[in-house]
Write a protein that holds these residues in place. Structure first.
Motif, PDB file in Angstrom:
ATOM      1  N   HIS A  63       0.646   7.762  12.253  1.00 52.87           N
ATOM      2  CA  HIS A  63      -0.003   6.506  11.874  1.00 52.87           C
ATOM      3  C   HIS A  63       0.873   5.732  10.899  1.00 52.87           C
ATOM      4  O   HIS A  63       1.098   4.522  11.068  1.00 52.87           O
ATOM      5  N   ARG A  64       1.385   6.414   9.870  1.00 53.81           N
ATOM      6  CA  ARG A  64       2.272   5.748   8.912  1.00 53.81           C
ATOM      7  C   ARG A  64       3.574   5.303   9.586  1.00 53.81           C
ATOM      8  O   ARG A  64       4.208   4.336   9.169  1.00 53.81           O
ATOM      9  N   ALA A 317      11.845  13.943   4.604  1.00 56.31           N
ATOM     10  CA  ALA A 317      12.477  12.632   4.777  1.00 56.31           C
ATOM     11  C   ALA A 317      12.361  11.747   3.543  1.00 56.31           C
ATOM     12  O   ALA A 317      13.344  11.133   3.120  1.00 56.31           O
ATOM     13  N   TRP A 318      11.163  11.633   2.947  1.00 52.29           N
ATOM     14  CA  TRP A 318      11.025  10.721   1.812  1.00 52.29           C
ATOM     15  C   TRP A 318      11.806  11.208   0.606  1.00 52.29           C
ATOM     16  O   TRP A 318      12.359  10.399  -0.166  1.00 52.29           O
ATOM     17  N   LYS A 319      11.898  12.524   0.448  1.00 57.76           N
ATOM     18  CA  LYS A 319      12.660  13.067  -0.677  1.00 57.76           C
ATOM     19  C   LYS A 319      14.152  12.811  -0.486  1.00 57.76           C
ATOM     20  O   LYS A 319      14.852  12.377  -1.418  1.00 57.76           O
ATOM     21  N   ARG A 437      -3.822  17.045  -0.206  1.00 54.80           N
ATOM     22  CA  ARG A 437      -3.747  15.807   0.568  1.00 54.80           C
ATOM     23  C   ARG A 437      -4.714  14.786  -0.018  1.00 54.80           C
ATOM     24  O   ARG A 437      -5.823  15.128  -0.433  1.00 54.80           O
ATOM     25  N   MET A 438      -4.297  13.530  -0.062  1.00 57.29           N
ATOM     26  CA  MET A 438      -5.173  12.457  -0.530  1.00 57.29           C
ATOM     27  C   MET A 438      -6.349  12.302   0.432  1.00 57.29           C
ATOM     28  O   MET A 438      -6.138  12.128   1.633  1.00 57.29           O
ATOM     29  N   PRO A 439      -7.589  12.356  -0.062  1.00 54.33           N
ATOM     30  CA  PRO A 439      -8.728  12.137   0.833  1.00 54.33           C
ATOM     31  C   PRO A 439      -8.679  10.718   1.400  1.00 54.33           C
ATOM     32  O   PRO A 439      -8.499   9.753   0.665  1.00 54.33           O
ATOM     33  N   ARG A 552       1.946  10.503  -3.440  1.00 56.57           N
ATOM     34  CA  ARG A 552       3.306  10.529  -2.912  1.00 56.57           C
ATOM     35  C   ARG A 552       3.412   9.724  -1.616  1.00 56.57           C
ATOM     36  O   ARG A 552       2.398   9.439  -0.982  1.00 56.57           O
ATOM     37  N   PRO A 553       4.643   9.411  -1.200  1.00 58.22           N
ATOM     38  CA  PRO A 553       4.819   8.676   0.065  1.00 58.22           C
ATOM     39  C   PRO A 553       4.312   9.431   1.289  1.00 58.22           C
ATOM     40  O   PRO A 553       4.056   8.816   2.331  1.00 58.22           O
ATOM     41  N   ASP A 554       4.171  10.762   1.193  1.00 58.89           N
ATOM     42  CA  ASP A 554       3.659  11.524   2.337  1.00 58.89           C
ATOM     43  C   ASP A 554       2.157  11.764   2.264  1.00 58.89           C
ATOM     44  O   ASP A 554       1.605  12.525   3.057  1.00 58.89           O
TER      45      ASP A 554
END
Length: 578
Positions: A63-64, A317-319, A437-439, A552-554
């Motif tokens: 999705h992202r 990847a983001w790191k 994980r962010m809800p 975080r970006p993930d």
């Protein structure tokens, strides 16, 4: 190793399966180019698509990335697994995910080849591509990078100098071998059979089926095309290799399921295979990393393999992009192994348990197993837990060296804020912990494009979802004034610049989450506001008192804190940002 260097690249990625393609897309999306090579002549054929299932956590990555809609349109939606003894249904394990869990409360079934095609199209839109028929033959690593030898199908050799090398090159990984990583494990002694075939029966096409025969399990997974199924002989009782013999064996197993009307037609693809179970001792060695099957191999039970590889790629990847863009210290990369290797080990243990459970041969043992499964399947809490595990929403990086929190203990909270502080601390512990994980909470706002409700991820990852946005590796700082009386007025003069220094303005985006409609705090706030009129976000994040969460970006929680202390937050930020 050749003395001449033909090309210099930032990142060399070996292997263009789902993991390598995901990694290349994520790097490109964040403004980092890479050289992606694969020894194949092109994308894998649909006739050779071992991976089928895509779970919620992977769909959130997609999705992202901007491809979830394409995958959803082409895939078969499945809502669980039916467990049968011959034609008698023992229990159905339907996914029971709450609306606030995820926007993808189902399993998607799509052949790996189609997933790869969609990823490749996305990569090409991002300006990337694949050098097909190009094999990584060897490399030499040093402190500053690797010098790699590539060989084309015409036997032409070239030398590439890369600052970073990523092995997405499968079970026989050249990268893993060259880095000296040890792959601990073995393989199951049985041989398994599989085919994609036309089948006529009364099994519902919105779920997979596991039929427990006297010899062992027989698995059927509905494919996107109507009437087509992936059939798997998981009994380990047959050692045939020829396509005709494989299909005959699968017909033999399906035949006794008379109550389901099983009639197996022609097959477009067959396979006879063994299953390896291995996890490497390290996911990183110097300037090299392993991702996906190069790092972990396990049973396809639960359909976790490709999903784990895509999530490995999203984690790394983001790191790597932040380090390459000189936005983070190289020490950030030390978190990849302690975050992702435990996930690989957990998947291996879980699939092992499933294999052992279904491999029971003794009739009394099988009867007891079936009775226990039937009983557990009727317990809502168990079904919910299984659903979250299957969807991979329970993954947490709580042991990571780059996640942290700052909160007063019980005594300190009482001293600083009285009984209200003690209550706020208890509330915070009910929210997502650092590493969780962010809800993806449903919001009160309506999406003007779809007409449906917005989710928190629509706001947090707005820049990711905007194809016109500049490449960015952005953390989101959610600031909660709290729902306790006067908690907002205490922070009336909240200075965001005390928390986010000017040089991090483009890398940490603050959002004020406003509780209740009559909230009058933070009058001087000039940044983005997110209305929370029913306090749903505050409740889900345990924000009775003022607190903050860094996402975080993930999509995982990097840091949380209460009370709000600029010095503590800035000290944490020094660990992540340059």
């Amino acid at each position: 190793m050749a003395d001449r260097i033909d090309r210099h690249v930032e990142v060399l990625v070996a292997g263009a399966g789902p993991s390598g393609l995901s990694l290349a897309c994520e790097l490109r999306r964040r403004g980092v180019g890479c050289l992606l090579v694969d020894e194949a002549a092109g994308s894998s054929s649909e006739r050779e698509s071992p991976a089928l299932t895509i779970h919620a956590a992977t769909m959130e990555v997609f999705h992202r990335m901007g491809i979830a809609g394409r995958i959803r349109d082409e895939a078969r939606v499945a809502h669980g697994v039916g467990l049968y003894r011959a034609s008698s249904r023992i229990v159905d394990v339907r996914l029971t995910l709450a609306p606030d869990e995820t926007r993808f409360p189902f399993i998607l079934v799509l052949p790996q080849s189609r997933t790869e095609r969609i990823l490749l199209e996305r990569l090409e839109l991002l300006g990337g591509g694949i050098e097909w028929e190009t094999r990584l033959t060897s490399f030499k690593a040093d402190l500053d990078g690797v010098t790699a030898e590539l060989k084309s199908s015409s036997n032409r050799s070239s030398s590439v100098r890369a600052k970073w090398l990523i092995g997405c090159d499968g079970g026989r990984s050249v990268v893993r071998h060259g880095l000296g990583l040890t792959s601990a494990g073995d393989e199951y002694p049985e041989r398994y059979l599989s085919a994609d075939a036309n089948v006529s029966w009364r099994l519902t096409p919105d779920e997979a089926a596991v039929v427990l025969t006297s010899e062992g399990p027989f698995v059927a997974i509905p494919l996107p095309e109507e009437g087509r199924w992936r059939l798997i002989d998981a009994t380990g009782k047959s050692d045939v290799r020829a396509p005709e013999a494989i299909l005959a064996r699968l017909r033999e197993l399906a035949g006794p399921i008379s109550g389901l009307g099983g009639e197996v037609g022609e097959a477009s693809w067959t396979s006879s295979f063994v299953i390896h179970r291995r996890v490497v001792d390290r996911y990183r060695a110097g300037r090299g990393f392993v991702v996906g099957d190069a790092a972990h191999l396990h049973s396809p039970a639960g359909g976790q393999g490709m999903n784990a590889g895509v999530q490995d790629a999203a984690n790394l990847a983001w790191k790597l992009a932040m380090v390459i863009r000189r936005e983070a210290p190289e020490s950030l990369l030390e978190s990849y192994d302690p975050e992702r290797r435990p996930v690989g080990e957990r998947v291996l243990r879980g699939t092992d348990r499933i294999m052992r459970m279904f491999a029971a041969r003794n009739p009394p043992t099988r009867a007891a197993r079936d009775a226990v499964l039937a009983a557990l399947g009727r317990i809502e809490g168990v079904r919910r837990r299984i659903s979250r595990e299957v969807a991979e929403l329970t993954v947490s990086y709580s042991g990571s060296p780059i996640v942290a929190e700052s909160r007063a203990g019980w005594f300190g909270a009482v001293v600083q804020e009285g009984a209200k502080g003690c209550r706020a601390t208890r509330s915070l512990l009910r929210g997502p912990a650092p590493g969780d994980r962010m809800p993806d909470v449903l919001l009160a706002q309506i999406d003007p494009v779809t007409g449906g409700p917005l989710r928190l991820s629509d706001v947090v990852f707005r820049a990711d979802l905007d194809p016109k946005a500049d490449p960015v590796v952005r953390h989101i700082l959610l600031i909660f004034p709290g729902t306790l009386p006067a908690s907002g007025t205490l922070l009336e003069g909240f200075p965001i610049e005390d928390f986010v220094p000017p040089h991090l303005d483009d890398r940490i985006h603050p959002i004020l989450v406003e509780p209740r409609a009559d909230f009058e705090g933070f009058q001087a706030w000039r940044g983005e506001r997110l209305a929370d009129p029913a306090n749903g976000l505050h409740r889900r994040f345990g924000a009775e008192g003022a607190c903050l969460y860094l996402v975080r970006p993930d999509g995982f929680i990097a840091f949380r804190a209460r009370p709000l202390d600029p010095s503590v937050f800035r000290e944490y930020a020094k660990r992540i940002f340059l």
